[in-house]
Design an enzyme around this catalytic site. Sequence first.
Site, PDB file in Angstrom:
ATOM      1  N   ARG A  72      41.034  45.081  38.535  1.00 59.41           N
ATOM      2  CA  ARG A  72      41.402  44.597  39.699  1.00 59.41           C
ATOM      3  C   ARG A  72      42.638  45.380  40.408  1.00 59.41           C
ATOM      4  O   ARG A  72      43.416  45.668  39.519  1.00 59.41           O
ATOM      5  CB  ARG A  72      41.698  43.190  39.622  1.00 59.41           C
ATOM      6  CG  ARG A  72      41.876  42.105  40.646  1.00 59.41           C
ATOM      7  CD  ARG A  72      42.298  40.546  40.041  1.00 59.41           C
ATOM      8  NE  ARG A  72      40.689  40.189  39.732  1.00 59.41           N
ATOM      9  CZ  ARG A  72      40.641  39.326  38.976  1.00 59.41           C
ATOM     10  NH1 ARG A  72      41.645  38.965  37.956  1.00 59.41           N
ATOM     11  NH2 ARG A  72      39.335  38.843  38.482  1.00 59.41           N
ATOM     12  N   ASP A  86      42.013  39.551  28.709  1.00 57.37           N
ATOM     13  CA  ASP A  86      41.090  38.154  28.991  1.00 57.37           C
ATOM     14  C   ASP A  86      41.632  36.842  28.775  1.00 57.37           C
ATOM     15  O   ASP A  86      41.609  36.015  29.634  1.00 57.37           O
ATOM     16  CB  ASP A  86      39.824  38.206  27.832  1.00 57.37           C
ATOM     17  CG  ASP A  86      39.373  39.670  27.646  1.00 57.37           C
ATOM     18  OD1 ASP A  86      38.851  40.410  28.793  1.00 57.37           O
ATOM     19  OD2 ASP A  86      39.188  40.035  26.744  1.00 57.37           O
TER      20      ASP A  86
END
Length: 176
Positions: A23, A105
Site C-alpha cells: 500500500r 498483518d
Amino acid sequence: MAGPQPGLPMQIKSYKHNGQLHRIWQETTVLKATSKRVIGANDKTLVTESDGRSWITREPAICFFYTKHWFNVISMLRNDGIHYYCNISSPFVYEGDAVKYIDYDLDVKVFPDMTYTLLDEDEYVIHRKEMNYPCVLDSILKNNIDELTYWIRQRKGPFSHDQVEQLYELFLTYRS
C-alpha cells in the site's frame, strides 16, 4: 542519506515480508523527524493498494513511525474522538522521500476510550506459513505487541491525546 524535513511531503509505503508492495499513501506532511522517529500528518490523501485500487482517507491522521519498535501508529481525528490504528510492522527506513516498512498483518485498533482489540490474527497465521516468517520474528512481534499495549494503557507517546492535538495544530500551520 538525509532524513525527512519538517514541512515537506513524503510518501508512506508498506510492503509484505516477501518484498511485494502492499500500500502507498501518496502524500504525508513531515511534522517531526529524528534518527529514531518520524511523525507525519495527512488528510484526504490518496491511498493505492497493491491491486491498483485506490481510495482517499476520510479524516486527518497523525502517523508515528519508529526505527527501534516493530509497530507504527496512525492517530485518526474523528468527530467522536481520536481513534488509533496500530500496524505491527518492521521498524521503518527512510529512502527516496518515503517512509518504508514491512506490514506483518497484525493490527491493534484503539478506541477513544482507550479500549483496544487485536485484529487479523488469522491473516498473520496464513502469511506466516506462505511467506516463511522466521520463528524469531514471531517472538519479536509478540514482544512488541506487549510493548504497544503497555503504551496504550499508559497513554504513552502517540496515545497522549494532548500530543496528537498539538501535532494536528502544527499540521494546520503547514497547510495554511
